[in-house]
Scaffold this motif. Structure first.
Motif, PDB file in Angstrom:
ATOM      1  N   TYR A 120      48.370 -27.332 -14.584  1.00 21.14           N
ATOM      2  CA  TYR A 120      47.742 -26.499 -15.605  1.00 21.14           C
ATOM      3  C   TYR A 120      48.804 -26.135 -16.641  1.00 21.14           C
ATOM      4  N   GLU A 121      48.532 -26.498 -17.877  1.00 23.76           N
ATOM      5  CA  GLU A 121      49.475 -26.255 -18.996  1.00 23.76           C
ATOM      6  C   GLU A 121      50.863 -26.788 -18.672  1.00 23.76           C
ATOM      7  N   SER A 138      30.607 -30.383 -12.756  1.00 23.89           N
ATOM      8  CA  SER A 138      31.815 -29.626 -13.047  1.00 23.89           C
ATOM      9  C   SER A 138      32.175 -28.815 -11.805  1.00 23.89           C
ATOM     10  N   TYR A 164      39.964 -21.495 -11.495  1.00 19.14           N
ATOM     11  CA  TYR A 164      39.866 -22.427 -12.610  1.00 19.14           C
ATOM     12  C   TYR A 164      38.499 -23.096 -12.666  1.00 19.14           C
ATOM     13  N   LEU A 166      36.809 -26.721 -14.008  1.00 16.63           N
ATOM     14  CA  LEU A 166      37.074 -28.093 -14.429  1.00 16.63           C
ATOM     15  C   LEU A 166      35.802 -28.671 -15.032  1.00 16.63           C
ATOM     16  N   SER A 167      35.895 -29.136 -16.273  1.00 19.93           N
ATOM     17  CA  SER A 167      34.733 -29.699 -16.962  1.00 19.93           C
ATOM     18  C   SER A 167      34.224 -30.939 -16.227  1.00 19.93           C
ATOM     19  N   LYS A 171      38.325 -33.550 -17.865  1.00 18.42           N
ATOM     20  CA  LYS A 171      39.377 -33.588 -18.882  1.00 18.42           C
ATOM     21  C   LYS A 171      39.870 -32.208 -19.308  1.00 18.42           C
ATOM     22  N   THR A 172      39.086 -31.169 -19.058  1.00 21.13           N
ATOM     23  CA  THR A 172      39.461 -29.839 -19.518  1.00 21.13           C
ATOM     24  C   THR A 172      39.505 -28.860 -18.349  1.00 21.13           C
ATOM     25  N   THR A 174      40.233 -24.885 -17.356  1.00 18.22           N
ATOM     26  CA  THR A 174      40.276 -23.562 -17.945  1.00 18.22           C
ATOM     27  C   THR A 174      40.426 -22.511 -16.854  1.00 18.22           C
TER      28      THR A 174
END
Length: 299
Positions: A120-121, A138, A164, A166-167, A171-172, A174
């Protein structure tokens, strides 16, 4: 097959004293059955569409399978130190594989993994612990820090022990919860509208509204208890696990039933079997089941 009689019958706790419960949760006369033992530590039970139950023996780095016809086998070894797991609508097995702090999807036929998340990041995850997959594919997962003997690092990679999202295209990623002491178990309702998350570090369980953009709102306390893993039945009741065995709460936070396992720690729970009305329990070195009057749910 070893039988453990449920202590001092708890059925009175599961009767229709609540307007939300029409019949007892546990089938009349049912006893807790020890299906298998001599594991190092059992975790992560989840059932596929047929009702076969998969669970982990994490210290031994393996995923076990309990078939609907009552046969135990080793499904995958090594297994990336799999911990919490979940089958999605496509009958794919998601796994929190903390050998390298990753989230996997395991192909059921080839028994090969695809790494869907590992950082993450730009920072390695702390250690994915439990995962719940939404109806659209997701996923939400918890990322606490429990130092593992098999790691070559000792410091927490990410300062926040978060939750978290996950899309569905993977890919994303958050972060959707950042104010927990130590998140652990996670499960949602089959309509994809409510998410339950345990803060085992603070001894509380909360639920959230899942918004259309997959953000969370309306944080509400369900109960003040520690919990490791969780599952939900068709009535919306939430089953939590800790040193007291398995306890079921109504969606309104009313304690309904307690199922002691006689083990020092009960780690996780799921519904499975041919009609998904058997409750399967991982508790310390053992694997257990009990027959229920309710069925489990899937997204």
């Amino acid at each position: 097959m070893h039988l453990i009689t449920i202590l001092s019958y708890f059925f009175a706790m599961a009767t229709a004293s609540s307007p939300h419960q029409a019949t007892p949760l546990v089938k009349e006369g049912a006893t807790l059955q020890k299906l298998a033992g001599d594991f190092a530590f059992t975790e992560g039970p989840t059932s596929d569409a047929e009702g076969n139950v998969y669970f982990t023996d994490q210290p031994n780095d393996r995923i076990m399978k309990w078939s609907v016809d009552g046969k135990l086998s080793t499904y995958m070894q090594p297994s990336g130190r799999s911990n919490g797991m979940f089958f999605d609508r496509k009958d794919r097995l998601w796994s929190c594989a903390d050998a390298k702090n990753e989230l996997w999807i395991i192909d059921k036929n080839k028994k090969k993994e695809t790494v869907v998340v590992k950082e993450y990041e730009g920072k390695r995850l702390n250690g994915p612990n439990d995962v719940w997959v939404m109806p659209d594919g997701s996923a939400y997962f918890t990322d606490p820090f429990y130092k593992r003997d098999w790691w070559d690092h000792t410091e927490q990679p990410i300062e926040i022990q978060g939750v978290y999202f996950l899309s569905k295209d993977h890919k994303t990623l958050t972060r959707v919860i950042a104010d927990f002491n130590k998140p652990n178990g996670i499960v949602g309702t089959p309509d994809g509208k409510k998410l339950y998350v345990t803060d085992i570090g603070d001894g509380k369980i909360y639920h959230y509204k899942i918004n259309p953009d997959h953000s969370l709102s309306d944080k509400t306390l369900l109960c003040e208890e520690r919990s490791d893993g969780m599952t939900i039945d068709e009535r919306g009741n939430v089953y939590i696990t800790n040193g007291n065995g398995v306890t079921a709460y109504s969606p309104q936070g009313e304690k309904l039933v307690n199922i002691p396992t006689g083990q020092g720690w009960t780690a996780n729970v799921c519904f499975g079997g041919k009609d998904h009305s058997t409750l399967f329990i991982t508790a310390s070195t053992g694997f257990y089941s009990i027959d229920m009057n309710v069925r489990g749910v899937k997204p």
